[in-house]
Design a protein around this motif. Structure first.
Motif, PDB file in Angstrom:
ATOM      1  N   THR A  75      51.728  73.677  75.139  1.00  0.00           N
ATOM      2  CA  THR A  75      53.020  73.157  75.581  1.00  0.00           C
ATOM      3  C   THR A  75      53.997  73.374  74.440  1.00  0.00           C
ATOM      4  O   THR A  75      53.813  72.831  73.347  1.00  0.00           O
ATOM      5  N   GLY A 152      55.268  62.859  72.509  1.00  0.00           N
ATOM      6  CA  GLY A 152      53.882  63.171  72.198  1.00  0.00           C
ATOM      7  C   GLY A 152      53.241  64.211  73.088  1.00  0.00           C
ATOM      8  O   GLY A 152      52.012  64.294  73.139  1.00  0.00           O
ATOM      9  N   SER A 153      54.044  65.048  73.747  1.00  0.00           N
ATOM     10  CA  SER A 153      53.480  66.006  74.713  1.00  0.00           C
ATOM     11  C   SER A 153      53.387  67.435  74.207  1.00  0.00           C
ATOM     12  O   SER A 153      52.644  68.243  74.757  1.00  0.00           O
ATOM     13  N   ASP A 155      52.657  70.716  71.843  1.00  0.00           N
ATOM     14  CA  ASP A 155      51.811  71.280  70.794  1.00  0.00           C
ATOM     15  C   ASP A 155      52.656  71.955  69.724  1.00  0.00           C
ATOM     16  O   ASP A 155      52.234  72.047  68.564  1.00  0.00           O
ATOM     17  N   TYR A 180      60.248  65.546  66.180  1.00  0.00           N
ATOM     18  CA  TYR A 180      59.082  64.784  65.725  1.00  0.00           C
ATOM     19  C   TYR A 180      58.514  63.930  66.864  1.00  0.00           C
ATOM     20  O   TYR A 180      57.298  63.874  67.079  1.00  0.00           O
ATOM     21  N   LYS A 181      59.401  63.289  67.607  1.00  0.00           N
ATOM     22  CA  LYS A 181      58.978  62.426  68.709  1.00  0.00           C
ATOM     23  C   LYS A 181      58.286  63.216  69.808  1.00  0.00           C
ATOM     24  O   LYS A 181      57.297  62.759  70.392  1.00  0.00           O
ATOM     25  N   LEU A 183      56.536  65.985  69.590  1.00  0.00           N
ATOM     26  CA  LEU A 183      55.277  66.614  69.189  1.00  0.00           C
ATOM     27  C   LEU A 183      54.090  65.651  69.250  1.00  0.00           C
ATOM     28  O   LEU A 183      54.212  64.447  68.987  1.00  0.00           O
ATOM     29  N   LYS A 184      52.928  66.222  69.543  1.00  0.00           N
ATOM     30  CA  LYS A 184      51.673  65.494  69.405  1.00  0.00           C
ATOM     31  C   LYS A 184      51.349  65.354  67.917  1.00  0.00           C
ATOM     32  O   LYS A 184      51.801  66.176  67.104  1.00  0.00           O
ATOM     33  N   PRO A 185      50.564  64.359  67.533  1.00  0.00           N
ATOM     34  CA  PRO A 185      50.052  64.352  66.160  1.00  0.00           C
ATOM     35  C   PRO A 185      49.292  65.661  65.903  1.00  0.00           C
ATOM     36  O   PRO A 185      48.474  66.082  66.718  1.00  0.00           O
ATOM     37  N   GLY A 187      50.858  68.457  65.849  1.00  0.00           N
ATOM     38  CA  GLY A 187      51.691  69.495  66.443  1.00  0.00           C
ATOM     39  C   GLY A 187      52.512  70.227  65.399  1.00  0.00           C
ATOM     40  O   GLY A 187      52.798  69.699  64.319  1.00  0.00           O
ATOM     41  N   LYS A 274      53.476  67.721  62.319  1.00  0.00           N
ATOM     42  CA  LYS A 274      53.531  66.267  62.463  1.00  0.00           C
ATOM     43  C   LYS A 274      52.166  65.733  62.065  1.00  0.00           C
ATOM     44  O   LYS A 274      51.150  66.105  62.654  1.00  0.00           O
ATOM     45  N   VAL A 276      48.669  63.800  61.465  1.00  0.00           N
ATOM     46  CA  VAL A 276      47.735  63.031  62.290  1.00  0.00           C
ATOM     47  C   VAL A 276      47.481  61.715  61.579  1.00  0.00           C
ATOM     48  O   VAL A 276      46.973  61.686  60.465  1.00  0.00           O
TER      49      VAL A 276
END
Length: 277
Positions: A75, A152-153, A155, A180-181, A183-185, A187, A274, A276
């Motif tokens: 994504t 968080g959706s 990649d 930042y918001k 992205l997934k951790p 990402g 971002k 983890v």
């Protein structure tokens, strides 16, 4: 199903102007193009104009996207696709297995380049559904519209030659916060921009230290940099800043041949993550 759902529009209501714009798109009946499977096939595809392909030698799309780690099942959000140069590569590549978000300009805009850019994006989606049919259109217009994708959706979020605009407009913190918001951790945020260590801030170039500081302030961790988009011929002292160079060629016509011999700007290519937690 609403019209907004059909178009893949998210992040707000479809405004009356947008409906008029969509209605103005001329649909063409053509044979469905063969779906490209690899990045090489997409870059070489007939859906890309000869004019755009001619700029591959300056923008190095394959090498740049491979450096960022692009995969076909990701994504991916592209920030401000503009005229669609990278959109013509990313959306078809992600069409089958991944998800492409084009985080464009405010759909309520009524004049200028932003209107034309949105209309061109909508035309691609409706005229070539086998390449762009799954494309999702969102908005990035700080400070009011910052939801470029569900939190968080993503990649990966990609930005090509945009940071200088955010910096000049004083919106870099808001935009980087939105990235930042989304992205997934873990990402990836990949970015290119015109590079000048001595930029005064209004020439279209970016000081690498300014970008690094802003990204780290937003919470990103620096991963790596590449010189794939470097151009040592760029002296960075042009009449009208970076826009003096191709493709804009906004300076004195007598100097256009000289600018063409330089080519497009010297560019940084940075990869952030971002963390983890």
């Amino acid at each position: 199903m609403t019209l907004g759902t059909t178009l893949g529009l998210t992040g707000g209501k479809v405004k009356a102007w947008t409906l008029a714009c969509i209605g103005a798109v001329t649909l063409s009946v053509t044979a469905a193009p063969v779906m490209a499977k690899t990045l090489d096939e997409v870059i070489a595809g007939d859906h890309r104009s000869a004019k755009n392909k001619a700029r591959d030698s300056y923008r190095h799309p394959k090498e740049t996207l491979e450096f960022f780690g692009l995969q076909p099942d990701m994504t991916v959000v592209e920030i401000w696709p503009g005229g669609g140069w990278y959109q013509e590569i990313l959306a078809p590549y992600l069409h089958e297995k991944g998800t492409y978000y084009g985080a464009g300009y405010d759909v309520e805009a009524t004049r200028g380049y932003r209107v034309r850019a949105l209309k061109e994006t909508l035309a691609r989606k409706t005229e070539m559904p086998d390449l762009y049919g799954t494309m999702k259109i969102t908005e990035l217009s700080p400070p009011a519209k910052l939801e470029i994708a569900p939190a968080g959706s993503a990649d990966m979020v990609l930005s090509f030659r945009n940071f200088h605009n955010w910096k000049m407009g004083g919106t870099e913190d808001q935009v980087l916060g939105a990235i930042y918001k989304a992205l997934k951790p873990g990402g990836i945020f990949g970015i290119t921009d015109h590079r000048n260590e001595n930029s005064a801030g209004r020439d279209g170039y970016v000081k690498p230290s300014d970008l690094m500081a802003a990204a780290q302030k937003a919470g990103f961790v620096f991963v790596a940099k590449s010189e794939v988009n470097a151009n040592p011929k760029d002296t960075k002292d042009h009449e009208r800043g970076v826009w003096t160079l191709p493709p804009s060629l906004s300076g004195n016509p007598e100097n256009h041949d000289k600018m063409r011999s330089i080519g497009e700007s010297d560019r940084l290519t940075y990869k952030f993550m971002k963390p983890v937690k």
